[in-house]
Design a protein around this motif. Structure first.
Motif, PDB file in Angstrom:
ATOM      1  N   PHE A 115      -0.230 -52.666  -0.109  1.00 41.34           N
ATOM      2  CA  PHE A 115       0.784 -52.036   0.187  1.00 41.34           C
ATOM      3  C   PHE A 115       1.783 -53.003   0.797  1.00 41.34           C
ATOM      4  CE2 PHE A 115      -0.656 -47.576   0.324  1.00 41.34           C
ATOM      5  CZ  PHE A 115      -1.079 -47.413  -0.942  1.00 41.34           C
ATOM      6  N   VAL A 135      -9.440 -51.603   7.681  1.00 37.93           N
ATOM      7  CA  VAL A 135     -10.480 -52.444   7.171  1.00 37.93           C
ATOM      8  C   VAL A 135     -11.297 -51.528   5.940  1.00 37.93           C
ATOM      9  CG1 VAL A 135     -12.746 -53.365   7.704  1.00 37.93           C
ATOM     10  CG2 VAL A 135     -11.080 -53.452   9.414  1.00 37.93           C
ATOM     11  N   PRO A 158      -4.499 -46.824  -6.827  1.00 35.69           N
ATOM     12  CA  PRO A 158      -5.815 -47.877  -7.036  1.00 35.69           C
ATOM     13  C   PRO A 158      -5.000 -49.269  -6.898  1.00 35.69           C
ATOM     14  CG  PRO A 158      -5.513 -46.267  -9.058  1.00 35.69           C
ATOM     15  CD  PRO A 158      -4.367 -45.997  -8.151  1.00 35.69           C
ATOM     16  N   ASN A 159      -5.637 -50.238  -6.131  1.00 32.68           N
ATOM     17  CA  ASN A 159      -5.299 -51.356  -6.000  1.00 32.68           C
ATOM     18  C   ASN A 159      -5.702 -52.036  -7.285  1.00 32.68           C
ATOM     19  OD1 ASN A 159      -4.918 -54.047  -5.350  1.00 32.68           O
ATOM     20  ND2 ASN A 159      -5.890 -54.097  -3.185  1.00 32.68           N
TER      21      ASN A 159
HETATM   22  N1  LIG Z   1      -4.339 -48.008  -1.671  1.00 31.37           N
HETATM   23  C1  LIG Z   1      -4.234 -46.707  -1.546  1.00 31.37           C
HETATM   24  O1  LIG Z   1      -4.564 -46.085  -2.415  1.00 31.37           O
HETATM   25  C2  LIG Z   1      -4.088 -45.750  -0.099  1.00 31.37           C
HETATM   26  C3  LIG Z   1      -3.917 -44.437  -0.305  1.00 31.37           C
HETATM   27  C4  LIG Z   1      -3.702 -44.084   0.964  1.00 31.37           C
HETATM   28  C5  LIG Z   1      -3.497 -44.504   2.023  1.00 31.37           C
HETATM   29  N2  LIG Z   1      -3.722 -45.935   2.237  1.00 31.37           N
HETATM   30  C6  LIG Z   1      -3.472 -46.482   3.396  1.00 31.37           C
HETATM   31  O2  LIG Z   1      -2.511 -47.690   3.463  1.00 31.37           O
HETATM   32  C7  LIG Z   1      -2.885 -49.042   4.173  1.00 31.37           C
HETATM   33  C8  LIG Z   1      -2.903 -49.845   3.182  1.00 31.37           C
HETATM   34  O3  LIG Z   1      -3.923 -50.115   2.223  1.00 31.37           O
HETATM   35  P1  LIG Z   1      -3.874 -51.040   1.202  1.00 31.37           P
HETATM   36  O4  LIG Z   1      -4.238 -50.449  -0.029  1.00 31.37           O
HETATM   37  O5  LIG Z   1      -2.770 -51.980   1.011  1.00 31.37           O
HETATM   38  O6  LIG Z   1      -5.302 -51.812   1.740  1.00 31.37           O
HETATM   39  P2  LIG Z   1      -5.318 -53.431   1.987  1.00 31.37           P
HETATM   40  O7  LIG Z   1      -6.905 -53.631   2.067  1.00 31.37           O
HETATM   41  O8  LIG Z   1      -4.958 -54.181   0.640  1.00 31.37           O
HETATM   42  O9  LIG Z   1      -4.619 -53.908   3.123  1.00 31.37           O
HETATM   43  C9  LIG Z   1      -5.009 -53.600   4.594  1.00 31.37           C
HETATM   44  C10 LIG Z   1      -4.644 -54.984   5.270  1.00 31.37           C
HETATM   45  O10 LIG Z   1      -5.299 -54.781   6.585  1.00 31.37           O
HETATM   46  C11 LIG Z   1      -5.473 -56.336   6.933  1.00 31.37           C
HETATM   47  N3  LIG Z   1      -6.497 -56.264   7.954  1.00 31.37           N
HETATM   48  C12 LIG Z   1      -8.065 -55.818   7.996  1.00 31.37           C
HETATM   49  N4  LIG Z   1      -8.541 -56.175   9.008  1.00 31.37           N
HETATM   50  C13 LIG Z   1      -7.748 -56.598   9.656  1.00 31.37           C
HETATM   51  C14 LIG Z   1      -7.697 -57.091  11.168  1.00 31.37           C
HETATM   52  N5  LIG Z   1      -9.010 -57.111  11.814  1.00 31.37           N
HETATM   53  N6  LIG Z   1      -6.600 -57.464  11.763  1.00 31.37           N
HETATM   54  C15 LIG Z   1      -5.356 -57.447  11.161  1.00 31.37           C
HETATM   55  N7  LIG Z   1      -5.216 -57.084   9.838  1.00 31.37           N
HETATM   56  C16 LIG Z   1      -6.386 -56.691   9.357  1.00 31.37           C
HETATM   57  C17 LIG Z   1      -6.290 -56.630   5.428  1.00 31.37           C
HETATM   58  O11 LIG Z   1      -6.231 -58.428   5.683  1.00 31.37           O
HETATM   59  C18 LIG Z   1      -5.294 -56.317   4.389  1.00 31.37           C
HETATM   60  O12 LIG Z   1      -4.330 -57.280   4.218  1.00 31.37           O
HETATM   61  C19 LIG Z   1      -4.215 -48.307   4.573  1.00 31.37           C
HETATM   62  O13 LIG Z   1      -3.837 -48.028   6.103  1.00 31.37           O
HETATM   63  C20 LIG Z   1      -4.715 -47.209   3.842  1.00 31.37           C
HETATM   64  O14 LIG Z   1      -5.639 -46.696   4.506  1.00 31.37           O
HETATM   65  C21 LIG Z   1      -4.002 -46.353   1.026  1.00 31.37           C
END
Ligand SMILES: NC(=O)c1ccc[n+]([C@@H]2O[C@H](COP(=O)([O-])OP(=O)(O)OC[C@H]3O[C@@H](n4cnc5c(N)ncnc54)[C@H](O)[C@@H]3O)[C@@H](O)[C@H]2O)c1
Length: 275
Positions: A21, A96, A210-211
């Motif tokens: 995202f 995470v 979905p990613n």
């Molecule tokens: N993908 C989905 O379908 C979905 C749906 C609902 C909500 N979300 C929420 O959206 C947000 C982004 O999701 P996403 O799919 O892009 O996930 P993602 O895993 O691609 O991105 C999360 C990012 O957080 C970073 N991160 C992890 N540990 C870290 C740390 N210790 N310090 C700093 N950064 C850190 C990661 O490196 C990563 O780039 C999240 O909060 C997730 O819960 C995602």
């Protein structure tokens, strides 16, 4: 009318910027002409990829910040420094995913989720947003400058994962995720109630997105057509989402167009949670 959604003159801190995202959010913030976007992530290679994708033309607008949000002392130091720039928008997007929070491959069901999995879920799912908000809200108070906080929730802030969605499959969404994302709703409302009127806080709750582009903890289920179809069937709009479905809401919540909106959950889930 267009100016209402402009981020001209605004400085934004975006956590999890190198993620699925985060990449789209960074692009959208730049398109909306944000003055500065501080792209924060623990992944150095991820930030290098993001830099490549955003291109040289954005170099004045973007600063890349490598930071492990699990290191509270370092967060205080680095965010304290960023706060001196006069930050207008904080987007708490990092989380995470993976074994530490009970996602594949090491799984913890409700019957046997471990303390460590739940702790990591609550730490990254709630506490990281709290610590960042405390730091930037304090700076906003000192400088008497408004701050818009955008937290990332989920459709699982609204409902819990249905056992029928996962029936017959080996995977599932672990309990700590939904619990953390629900707790984040309470934190968002608490922030809005207690840190207003200078600080606005809202929570964007995406649906099933979905990613398909980056390696993720859910790669296995994301690629399974039968599982994808089940997710589509549960969605009123009969399709899975894409990060581009979220960026309008991110820009809206960051901009002055949302200046009378605080403490709200904005659910962008194609209708997943309505039935
Ligand atoms: N993908 C989905 O379908 C979905 C749906 C609902 C909500 N979300 C929420 O959206 C947000 C982004 O999701 P996403 O799919 O892009 O996930 P993602 O895993 O691609 O991105 C999360 C990012 O957080 C970073 N991160 C992890 N540990 C870290 C740390 N210790 N310090 C700093 N950064 C850190 C990661 O490196 C990563 O780039 C999240 O909060 C997730 O819960 C995602």
């Amino acid at each position: 009318m267009n100016n209402l959604f402009s981020l001209k003159g605004k400085k934004v801190v975006l956590t999890g910027a190198a993620g699925f995202f985060g990449t789209y959010f960074a692009e959208a913030l730049l398109s909306a002409e944000a003055d500065k976007v501080f792209c924060v992530d623990v992944s150095e290679p991820g930030l290098a990829d993001l830099k490549k994708r955003l291109g040289a033309s954005s170099s004045k607008q973007v600063e890349y910040v490598v930071l492990d949000q699990g290191d509270q002392k370092m967060v205080a130091k680095v965010f304290g420094k960023l706060a001196e720039h006069g930050v207008d928008v904080l987007i708490n997007n990092s989380f995470v995913f993976g074994a530490p929070t009970g996602f594949a491959p090491a799984r913890g069901r409700i019957e046997d989720a471990t303390f460590e999995q739940l702790q990591k879920s609550f730490e990254s799912g709630i506490y990281w947003s709290i610590q960042a908000t405390q730091i930037f809200a304090e700076a906003s108070k000192k400088s008497d400058k408004p701050l818009s906080v955008i937290n990332l929730g989920s459709m699982y802030s609204v409902v819990v994962p249905s056992p029928t969605l996962y029936e017959g499959f080996d995977y599932y969404n672990p309990p700590g995720y939904s619990m953390a994302k629900t707790g984040l709703v309470a934190f968002t409302k608490y922030t809005a109630a207690w840190m207003g009127p200078l600080v606005r806080a809202n929570i964007l709750c995406p649906g099933a997105i979905p990613n398909d582009e980056k390696k993720s903890a859910n790669s296995e289920q994301n690629k399974n057509d039968a599982f994808r179809q089940r997710m589509i069937d549960r969605t009123a709009l009969k399709r899975l989402g894409h990060p581009n479905d979220l960026v309008g809401t991110v820009v809206f919540l960051a901009s002055d167009a949302s200046s009378y909106i605080t403490g709200q959950m904005i659910v962008v889930d194609g209708g997943w949670t309505i039935v």
